[in-house]
Enzyme design. Structure first.
Site, PDB file in Angstrom:
ATOM      1  N   ARG A  24       0.823  -1.227   0.000  1.00  0.00           N
ATOM      2  CA  ARG A  24       0.000   0.000   0.000  1.00  0.00           C
ATOM      3  C   ARG A  24       0.849   1.265   0.000  1.00  0.00           C
ATOM      4  NH1 ARG A  24      -5.619  -0.959   1.888  1.00  0.00           N
ATOM      5  NH2 ARG A  24      -6.123  -2.775   0.637  1.00  0.00           N
ATOM      6  N   ARG A  28      -3.422   6.498   1.208  1.00  0.00           N
ATOM      7  CA  ARG A  28      -3.988   7.704   1.836  1.00  0.00           C
ATOM      8  C   ARG A  28      -3.061   8.413   2.813  1.00  0.00           C
ATOM      9  NH1 ARG A  28      -9.118   4.307   3.401  1.00  0.00           N
ATOM     10  NH2 ARG A  28      -7.410   2.824   3.267  1.00  0.00           N
ATOM     11  N   ARG A  37      -6.378  11.271  -6.007  1.00  0.00           N
ATOM     12  CA  ARG A  37      -7.647  10.547  -5.891  1.00  0.00           C
ATOM     13  C   ARG A  37      -8.822  11.517  -6.027  1.00  0.00           C
ATOM     14  NH1 ARG A  37     -10.117   7.315  -0.803  1.00  0.00           N
ATOM     15  NH2 ARG A  37     -10.327   9.465  -0.121  1.00  0.00           N
ATOM     16  N   ASP A  74      -6.744  -2.839  -7.609  1.00  0.00           N
ATOM     17  CA  ASP A  74      -7.288  -3.504  -6.430  1.00  0.00           C
ATOM     18  C   ASP A  74      -7.630  -4.945  -6.767  1.00  0.00           C
ATOM     19  OD1 ASP A  74      -8.244  -2.659  -3.564  1.00  0.00           O
ATOM     20  OD2 ASP A  74      -9.663  -4.139  -4.294  1.00  0.00           O
ATOM     21  N   TYR A 151     -14.748 -11.965  -0.359  1.00  0.00           N
ATOM     22  CA  TYR A 151     -15.466 -10.702  -0.610  1.00  0.00           C
ATOM     23  C   TYR A 151     -16.655 -10.923  -1.537  1.00  0.00           C
ATOM     24  CZ  TYR A 151     -11.591  -8.282   1.624  1.00  0.00           C
ATOM     25  OH  TYR A 151     -10.663  -7.858   2.547  1.00  0.00           O
TER      26      TYR A 151
HETATM   27  O1  CP3 Z   1      -0.058  -1.979  -2.395  1.00  0.00           O
HETATM   28  C1  CP3 Z   1      -0.312  -1.063  -3.209  1.00  0.00           C
HETATM   29  O2  CP3 Z   1       0.040   0.130  -3.032  1.00  0.00           O
HETATM   30  C2  CP3 Z   1      -0.989  -1.417  -4.524  1.00  0.00           C
HETATM   31  C3  CP3 Z   1      -2.389  -1.223  -4.602  1.00  0.00           C
HETATM   32  C4  CP3 Z   1      -3.307  -2.114  -3.793  1.00  0.00           C
HETATM   33  C5  CP3 Z   1      -4.527  -1.637  -3.241  1.00  0.00           C
HETATM   34  N1  CP3 Z   1      -5.196  -2.711  -2.720  1.00  0.00           N
HETATM   35  C6  CP3 Z   1      -4.984  -0.242  -3.258  1.00  0.00           C
HETATM   36  C7  CP3 Z   1      -6.053   0.163  -2.334  1.00  0.00           C
HETATM   37  C8  CP3 Z   1      -3.229  -3.478  -3.509  1.00  0.00           C
HETATM   38  C9  CP3 Z   1      -2.102  -4.466  -3.796  1.00  0.00           C
HETATM   39  C10 CP3 Z   1      -4.435  -3.844  -2.843  1.00  0.00           C
HETATM   40  C11 CP3 Z   1      -4.741  -5.203  -2.420  1.00  0.00           C
HETATM   41  C12 CP3 Z   1      -5.981  -5.474  -1.699  1.00  0.00           C
HETATM   42  N2  CP3 Z   1      -7.213  -4.879  -1.847  1.00  0.00           N
HETATM   43  C13 CP3 Z   1      -6.118  -6.502  -0.741  1.00  0.00           C
HETATM   44  C14 CP3 Z   1      -5.041  -7.489  -0.356  1.00  0.00           C
HETATM   45  C15 CP3 Z   1      -4.011  -6.901   0.536  1.00  0.00           C
HETATM   46  C16 CP3 Z   1      -4.512  -6.566   1.890  1.00  0.00           C
HETATM   47  O3  CP3 Z   1      -4.472  -5.364   2.218  1.00  0.00           O
HETATM   48  O4  CP3 Z   1      -4.840  -7.487   2.650  1.00  0.00           O
HETATM   49  C17 CP3 Z   1      -7.440  -6.474  -0.276  1.00  0.00           C
HETATM   50  C18 CP3 Z   1      -8.027  -7.390   0.765  1.00  0.00           C
HETATM   51  C19 CP3 Z   1      -8.125  -5.456  -0.992  1.00  0.00           C
HETATM   52  C20 CP3 Z   1      -9.557  -5.080  -0.903  1.00  0.00           C
HETATM   53  C21 CP3 Z   1      -9.738  -3.715  -0.404  1.00  0.00           C
HETATM   54  N3  CP3 Z   1      -9.378  -2.585  -1.107  1.00  0.00           N
HETATM   55  C22 CP3 Z   1     -10.271  -3.318   0.840  1.00  0.00           C
HETATM   56  C23 CP3 Z   1     -10.753  -4.265   1.904  1.00  0.00           C
HETATM   57  C24 CP3 Z   1     -10.230  -1.927   0.866  1.00  0.00           C
HETATM   58  C25 CP3 Z   1     -10.801  -1.024   1.928  1.00  0.00           C
HETATM   59  C26 CP3 Z   1      -9.948  -0.973   3.105  1.00  0.00           C
HETATM   60  C27 CP3 Z   1      -9.149   0.297   3.075  1.00  0.00           C
HETATM   61  O5  CP3 Z   1      -7.930   0.235   3.297  1.00  0.00           O
HETATM   62  O6  CP3 Z   1      -9.770   1.358   2.884  1.00  0.00           O
HETATM   63  C28 CP3 Z   1      -9.624  -1.481  -0.333  1.00  0.00           C
HETATM   64  C29 CP3 Z   1      -9.359  -0.085  -0.732  1.00  0.00           C
HETATM   65  C30 CP3 Z   1      -7.985   0.252  -1.220  1.00  0.00           C
HETATM   66  N4  CP3 Z   1      -7.223  -0.509  -2.045  1.00  0.00           N
HETATM   67  C31 CP3 Z   1      -7.307   1.470  -0.946  1.00  0.00           C
HETATM   68  C32 CP3 Z   1      -6.091   1.422  -1.646  1.00  0.00           C
HETATM   69  C33 CP3 Z   1      -5.040   2.494  -1.729  1.00  0.00           C
HETATM   70  C34 CP3 Z   1      -7.856   2.619  -0.139  1.00  0.00           C
HETATM   71  C35 CP3 Z   1      -8.916   3.268  -0.972  1.00  0.00           C
HETATM   72  C36 CP3 Z   1      -8.967   4.747  -0.883  1.00  0.00           C
HETATM   73  O7  CP3 Z   1      -8.061   5.436  -1.418  1.00  0.00           O
HETATM   74  O8  CP3 Z   1      -9.976   5.209  -0.362  1.00  0.00           O
END
Ligand code: CP3
Length: 344
Positions: A24, A28, A37, A74, A151
């Protein structure tokens, strides 16, 4: 470029300073991410806007000089490409249309029908392959079938993956249909990322730890093995990182069983345990606590040195044990990198 530090580690080389990137890392906690964003409109629009998705991927590279960039996308884009509805509720997380019966499954698209929706992601990869500094490795990724299924079946994130376990036990045939479709779609998705320029791919199985015993073997190990085997057949030189998060003893032998080149470790295992039980089979990635990115200070410095030292006898890619959180301080990220790269 055979001599990028991440690729060296993935080939099994021990390096005095391990390469580093961060889960990540585009996110944010960075003001420039929040600005881009907002420009895109929302998170999903950002994922599907190649120029802006490439921009946020590059931001942490410019700011910190990480050794790898991870494609900004994602794991839930794959279910969306298969026909599930997907949206994000601010402050809560993802929501999806659910699959409760065979007819819901039958309404999904096939593994080869995903590329129209996902083509902007491949475009992002192409832009990054052009724009990244030549020493930076480009990592593509997908969710593992089990984690994506948790999910898809619940329609949201769940603390215990209850709905997915219920279907696994209550209607195993439908559950396996979902896993098998996701396995095949993931192969096609990662194949396209590699063809667009991804040099490494990572399979995120964030909820692997809730699968126990035989279920872990069938739904965490076996899909990872199938995906790895087919990708290696198509792209023998592209390394694969597996992340069966919180697998515990399931980490032991995971690389041998699946064929992945590197196993990412979370914080539930100590570096000593990881070195003795996992690094003996090859490269490991990890495993600094994400909370250090919030708290910083001597605790951070101590743990960075300790992890580097403990994994110093074999191939290692430094990373967090899970993603950085929005409340993290970017100065602590800089401190982590500086501490890691200081001469021991
Ligand atoms: O790592 C990186 O920087 C690459 C991008 C990336 C994102 N999600 C961006 C993201 C990667 C590799 C993921 C993987 C992901 N997404 C996983 C597996 C890794 C983990 O964290 O366990 C999972 C389970 C998801 C599903 C997901 N996406 C959830 C549950 C959420 C909401 C939780 C949260 O952190 O808000 C997301 C949103 C998400 N994916 C964000 C980002 C940067 C935040 C969204 C935002 O900007 O509002």
């Amino acid at each position: 470029m055979a001599d990028k530090t991440i690729l060296k580690a993935l080939r099994g080389e021990t390096q005095s300073v391990p390469p580093i990137w961060m889960m990540r890392q585009a996110g944010r906690y960075l003001p420039e991410y929040r600005a881009t964003r907002a420009q895109a409109g929302d998170f999903l629009k950002l994922c599907y806007n190649p120029e802006l998705a490439a921009e946020v991927t590059l931001q942490p590279i410019r700011r910190f000089g990480f050794d790898a960039a991870i494609l900004f996308a994602d794991i839930l884009l794959v279910p969306q490409a298969l026909g599930a509805e997907l949206w994000f509720v601010t402050g809560e997380g993802p929501r999806l249309s659910t699959i409760t019966q065979q007819s819901d499954f039958n309404a999904l698209k096939g593994k080869d029908d995903i590329h129209k929706v996902l083509s902007p992601v491949y475009e992002t990869v192409k832009i990054l392959a052009q724009e990244l500094p030549k020493e930076t490795t480009l990592i593509g990724f997908a969710g593992a079938p089990w984690t994506v299924a948790t999910y898809m079946l619940a329609g949201r994130g769940t603390p215990d993956q209850g709905p997915a376990h219920a279907l696994r036990e209550g209607n195993n045939e439908l559950f396996e249909n979902v896993i098998n479709l996701l396995t095949l779609a993931t192969i096609e998705y990662l194949d396209m990322q590699i063809r667009a320029g991804a040099e490494v791919v990572k399979i995120f199985d964030s909820w692997a730890g809730s699968l126990k015993g035989e279920a872990f073997e069938k739904y965490a190990v076996e899909p990872a093995r199938i995906i790895t085997q087919e990708l290696k057949r198509r792209h023998p030189n592209v390394p694969i990182i597996g992340f069966p998060r919180e697998a515990g003893d399931g980490y032991i032998g995971f690389a041998k069983k699946t064929g992945v080149d590197c196993v990412a470790l979370d914080n539930s295992v100590s570096p000593e345990w990881g070195a003795a039980n996992v690094q003996v089979d090859g490269c490991v990635q990890g495993n600094l606590k994400s909370s250090h990115m919030v708290t910083g200070g001597q605790g951070l410095i101590h743990d960075v040195r300790h992890i580097r030292e403990t994994f110093s006898k074999g191939p290692h890619i430094f990373n967090l044990g899970h993603g950085i959180t929005p409340d993290a301080d970017p100065d602590n990220v800089a401190l982590m990198i500086e501490t890691l790269r200081e001469t021991a």
